[in-house]
Design a protein around this motif. Structure first.
Motif, PDB file in Angstrom:
ATOM      1  N   GLY A 115       0.786  -1.227   0.000  1.00 25.46           N
ATOM      2  CA  GLY A 115       0.000   0.000   0.000  1.00 25.46           C
ATOM      3  C   GLY A 115       0.815   1.271   0.000  1.00 25.46           C
ATOM      4  O   GLY A 115       0.251   2.363   0.231  1.00 25.46           O
ATOM      5  N   LEU A 135      -5.417   7.034   0.614  1.00 27.76           N
ATOM      6  CA  LEU A 135      -6.098   6.885   1.897  1.00 27.76           C
ATOM      7  C   LEU A 135      -5.065   6.687   2.995  1.00 27.76           C
ATOM      8  O   LEU A 135      -4.159   5.854   2.873  1.00 27.76           O
ATOM      9  CB  LEU A 135      -7.048   5.687   1.865  1.00 27.76           C
ATOM     10  CG  LEU A 135      -8.329   5.867   1.037  1.00 27.76           C
ATOM     11  CD1 LEU A 135      -8.997   4.519   0.800  1.00 27.76           C
ATOM     12  CD2 LEU A 135      -9.288   6.836   1.722  1.00 27.76           C
ATOM     13  N   TRP A 171     -18.109   3.347   4.317  1.00 32.83           N
ATOM     14  CA  TRP A 171     -17.308   4.193   3.440  1.00 32.83           C
ATOM     15  C   TRP A 171     -18.177   5.336   2.949  1.00 32.83           C
ATOM     16  O   TRP A 171     -19.374   5.163   2.688  1.00 32.83           O
ATOM     17  CB  TRP A 171     -16.723   3.408   2.272  1.00 32.83           C
ATOM     18  CG  TRP A 171     -17.732   2.673   1.423  1.00 32.83           C
ATOM     19  CD1 TRP A 171     -18.175   1.399   1.577  1.00 32.83           C
ATOM     20  CD2 TRP A 171     -18.429   3.195   0.286  1.00 32.83           C
ATOM     21  NE1 TRP A 171     -19.103   1.084   0.617  1.00 32.83           N
ATOM     22  CE2 TRP A 171     -19.279   2.166  -0.194  1.00 32.83           C
ATOM     23  CE3 TRP A 171     -18.426   4.426  -0.368  1.00 32.83           C
ATOM     24  CZ2 TRP A 171     -20.107   2.327  -1.298  1.00 32.83           C
ATOM     25  CZ3 TRP A 171     -19.256   4.600  -1.473  1.00 32.83           C
ATOM     26  CH2 TRP A 171     -20.077   3.547  -1.929  1.00 32.83           C
ATOM     27  N   LEU A 189      -9.561   5.705   7.891  1.00 35.36           N
ATOM     28  CA  LEU A 189      -8.836   6.079   6.681  1.00 35.36           C
ATOM     29  C   LEU A 189      -9.488   7.326   6.092  1.00 35.36           C
ATOM     30  O   LEU A 189     -10.719   7.485   6.149  1.00 35.36           O
ATOM     31  CB  LEU A 189      -8.845   4.943   5.655  1.00 35.36           C
ATOM     32  CG  LEU A 189      -8.059   3.677   6.018  1.00 35.36           C
ATOM     33  CD1 LEU A 189      -8.345   2.563   5.014  1.00 35.36           C
ATOM     34  CD2 LEU A 189      -6.557   3.964   6.080  1.00 35.36           C
ATOM     35  N   GLU A 236     -12.909  -7.194   0.325  1.00 35.33           N
ATOM     36  CA  GLU A 236     -12.101  -5.997   0.517  1.00 35.33           C
ATOM     37  C   GLU A 236     -12.826  -4.818  -0.141  1.00 35.33           C
ATOM     38  O   GLU A 236     -13.785  -4.992  -0.880  1.00 35.33           O
ATOM     39  CB  GLU A 236     -10.709  -6.149  -0.114  1.00 35.33           C
ATOM     40  CG  GLU A 236      -9.745  -7.052   0.648  1.00 35.33           C
ATOM     41  CD  GLU A 236     -10.048  -8.535   0.449  1.00 35.33           C
ATOM     42  OE1 GLU A 236      -9.851  -9.310   1.405  1.00 35.33           O
ATOM     43  OE2 GLU A 236     -10.492  -8.922  -0.644  1.00 35.33           O
ATOM     44  N   ASP A 252      -6.633   2.211  -4.486  1.00 30.66           N
ATOM     45  CA  ASP A 252      -6.307   1.787  -3.120  1.00 30.66           C
ATOM     46  C   ASP A 252      -7.190   0.599  -2.767  1.00 30.66           C
ATOM     47  O   ASP A 252      -8.425   0.701  -2.827  1.00 30.66           O
ATOM     48  CB  ASP A 252      -6.555   2.917  -2.117  1.00 30.66           C
ATOM     49  CG  ASP A 252      -5.466   3.974  -2.131  1.00 30.66           C
ATOM     50  OD1 ASP A 252      -4.483   3.802  -2.887  1.00 30.66           O
ATOM     51  OD2 ASP A 252      -5.611   4.989  -1.421  1.00 30.66           O
ATOM     52  N   VAL A 272      -8.360  -1.808   0.207  1.00 32.37           N
ATOM     53  CA  VAL A 272      -8.404  -1.764   1.664  1.00 32.37           C
ATOM     54  C   VAL A 272      -8.791  -3.115   2.231  1.00 32.37           C
ATOM     55  O   VAL A 272      -9.810  -3.700   1.835  1.00 32.37           O
ATOM     56  CB  VAL A 272      -9.411  -0.697   2.145  1.00 32.37           C
ATOM     57  CG1 VAL A 272      -9.561  -0.723   3.658  1.00 32.37           C
ATOM     58  CG2 VAL A 272      -8.973   0.692   1.672  1.00 32.37           C
ATOM     59  N   ASP A 273      -7.955  -3.628   3.148  1.00 31.50           N
ATOM     60  CA  ASP A 273      -8.294  -4.813   3.923  1.00 31.50           C
ATOM     61  C   ASP A 273      -9.300  -4.384   4.986  1.00 31.50           C
ATOM     62  O   ASP A 273      -8.964  -3.625   5.902  1.00 31.50           O
ATOM     63  CB  ASP A 273      -7.026  -5.381   4.565  1.00 31.50           C
ATOM     64  CG  ASP A 273      -7.280  -6.655   5.369  1.00 31.50           C
ATOM     65  OD1 ASP A 273      -8.410  -6.832   5.878  1.00 31.50           O
ATOM     66  OD2 ASP A 273      -6.356  -7.469   5.486  1.00 31.50           O
ATOM     67  N   ALA A 333      -8.519  -2.683   8.315  1.00 30.75           N
ATOM     68  CA  ALA A 333      -8.799  -1.278   8.017  1.00 30.75           C
ATOM     69  C   ALA A 333      -7.532  -0.537   7.608  1.00 30.75           C
ATOM     70  O   ALA A 333      -7.234   0.545   8.113  1.00 30.75           O
ATOM     71  CB  ALA A 333      -9.465  -0.595   9.203  1.00 30.75           C
ATOM     72  N   ASN A 334      -6.774  -1.111   6.664  1.00 37.75           N
ATOM     73  CA  ASN A 334      -5.608  -0.420   6.124  1.00 37.75           C
ATOM     74  C   ASN A 334      -5.456  -0.752   4.645  1.00 37.75           C
ATOM     75  O   ASN A 334      -6.035  -1.721   4.141  1.00 37.75           O
ATOM     76  CB  ASN A 334      -4.335  -0.777   6.897  1.00 37.75           C
ATOM     77  CG  ASN A 334      -3.968  -2.249   6.745  1.00 37.75           C
ATOM     78  OD1 ASN A 334      -4.820  -3.079   6.464  1.00 37.75           O
ATOM     79  ND2 ASN A 334      -2.705  -2.562   6.928  1.00 37.75           N
ATOM     80  N   VAL A 335      -4.695   0.077   3.929  1.00 35.12           N
ATOM     81  CA  VAL A 335      -4.497  -0.109   2.498  1.00 35.12           C
ATOM     82  C   VAL A 335      -3.396  -1.155   2.288  1.00 35.12           C
ATOM     83  O   VAL A 335      -2.281  -0.999   2.767  1.00 35.12           O
ATOM     84  CB  VAL A 335      -4.116   1.217   1.812  1.00 35.12           C
ATOM     85  CG1 VAL A 335      -3.901   1.000   0.321  1.00 35.12           C
ATOM     86  CG2 VAL A 335      -5.194   2.275   2.045  1.00 35.12           C
ATOM     87  N   HIS A 347      -1.620  -0.420  -3.487  1.00 33.16           N
ATOM     88  CA  HIS A 347      -1.817   0.873  -4.146  1.00 33.16           C
ATOM     89  C   HIS A 347      -1.172   0.814  -5.517  1.00 33.16           C
ATOM     90  O   HIS A 347      -0.046   0.334  -5.675  1.00 33.16           O
ATOM     91  CB  HIS A 347      -1.185   2.013  -3.348  1.00 33.16           C
ATOM     92  CG  HIS A 347      -1.176   3.315  -4.110  1.00 33.16           C
ATOM     93  ND1 HIS A 347      -2.290   4.098  -4.269  1.00 33.16           N
ATOM     94  CD2 HIS A 347      -0.155   3.951  -4.787  1.00 33.16           C
ATOM     95  CE1 HIS A 347      -1.987   5.162  -4.997  1.00 33.16           C
ATOM     96  NE2 HIS A 347      -0.697   5.089  -5.319  1.00 33.16           N
TER      97      HIS A 347
END
Length: 298
Positions: free
Chosen positions: A114, A119, A161, A187, A214, A231, A233-234, A238-240, A243
């Motif tokens: 990522g 994000l 989101w 994010l 995801e 991007d 996102v997992d 809760a992170n990228v 990318h």
């Protein structure tokens, strides 16, 4: 009684009979005209019923609550796909429903992550209330308007989101519930000047192939290059995790893969990204003709 007297009495009687007959005719002939007027008269003469337009009458109308959005946090539906760009030709599809570009289906050897994601974690971890009756439609910042939003559940984690706008400005948020009814932004990406993006697409898909979806975000950049920043996102973490920056970019999400196309020379480079061996891996670029590039799903 003389003949003259009898003639006078006969004349008076005749006149009286005529007067009685005339009286009966003018009274309707049945002697009940007074009763009929008592019933019919007021009904005819009463004013017609009207509907007032006074503003005070509006308070009697039912006020319907606004309940747009996806209920949370128990929503299991993936966010709806964005409309594909009309300028990008669609690729032929196989009977299985894939894009027909399965040559890049093998797991690649290049590890991707990522790094460079748009994000990022926000500076503040403040929480905000979300009305579950309105769902994601109540998750916007004060003064900002919801352009698109949705809910996603993955491995027991519920995420919201939100794509919100204010004038020319656009912000993208991913929120996670911390306590009952209280959500924090995990994010965040912003184009407050309105000069970076033309649009933002979002799609939920099990790209990792582990049975849990995801979130894929597609940031369509302004400019002649029509770059696309993706991007992935997992949701559970809760992170990228992936990318990609793509020139004249196109990205397609599918179960088990994220496939990207980026303009190169007189064609496009096609790359398939999959999760294998505990890491996200990309195949070597494969050159394809522009006509073989499908519409973007984000």
């Amino acid at each position: 009684m003389t003949v003259v007297q009898r003639r006078v009495l006969g004349g008076v009687g005749g006149v009286s009979a005529i007067l009685v007959l005339l009286l009966l005719l003018t009274r309707g002939g049945d002697g009940r005209a007074g009763d009929r007027l008592a019933v019919e008269g007021p009904a005819r003469d009463a004013p017609a019923t009207t509907t007032t337009t006074d503003s005070s009458s509006e308070t009697t109308l039912p006020v319907l609550p606004v309940t747009t959005g996806v209920p949370v946090p128990n929503a299991t539906e993936a966010p709806p796909p964005t409309a594909p760009p009309s300028a990008t030709p669609a690729a032929p599809r196989t009977a299985s429903g894939t894009t027909g570009l399965s040559a890049a289906s093998s797991v690649g050897t290049t590890t991707v992550d990522g790094k460079g994601a748009l994000l990022a974690r926000p500076a503040s971890a403040a929480t905000r209330p979300v009305d579950k009756a309105k769902g994601c439609a109540s998750a916007n910042d004060a003064g900002w308007k919801i352009a698109n939003c949705g809910a996603l559940r993955s491995s027991g984690t519920a995420l919201l989101w939100v794509v919100e706008t204010k004038g020319k400005a656009t912000r993208v948020l991913v929120l996670k519930e911390q306590t009952a009814g209280q959500w924090s932004t995990v994010l965040f990406a912003a184009d407050d000047a309105g000069t970076a993006w033309t649009s933002v697409g979002v799609r939920g898909e099990d790209v990792s192939g582990d049975g849990q979806p995801e979130l894929a975000f597609g940031f369509h950049r302004q400019g002649a290059a029509r770059d696309l920043a993706v991007d992935l996102v997992d949701a559970a973490a809760a992170n990228v995790v992936v990318h990609r920056d793509l020139s004249h970019g196109v990205a397609q999400t599918a179960q088990g893969a994220l496939t990207t196309w980026s303009a190169a020379g007189d064609g496009y480079d096609e790359v398939a990204i999959r999760f294998a061996g505990g890491a996200w891996r990309a195949t070597a670029p494969k050159r394809v003709e522009r006509g073989a590039v499908p519409a973007s799903s984000v």
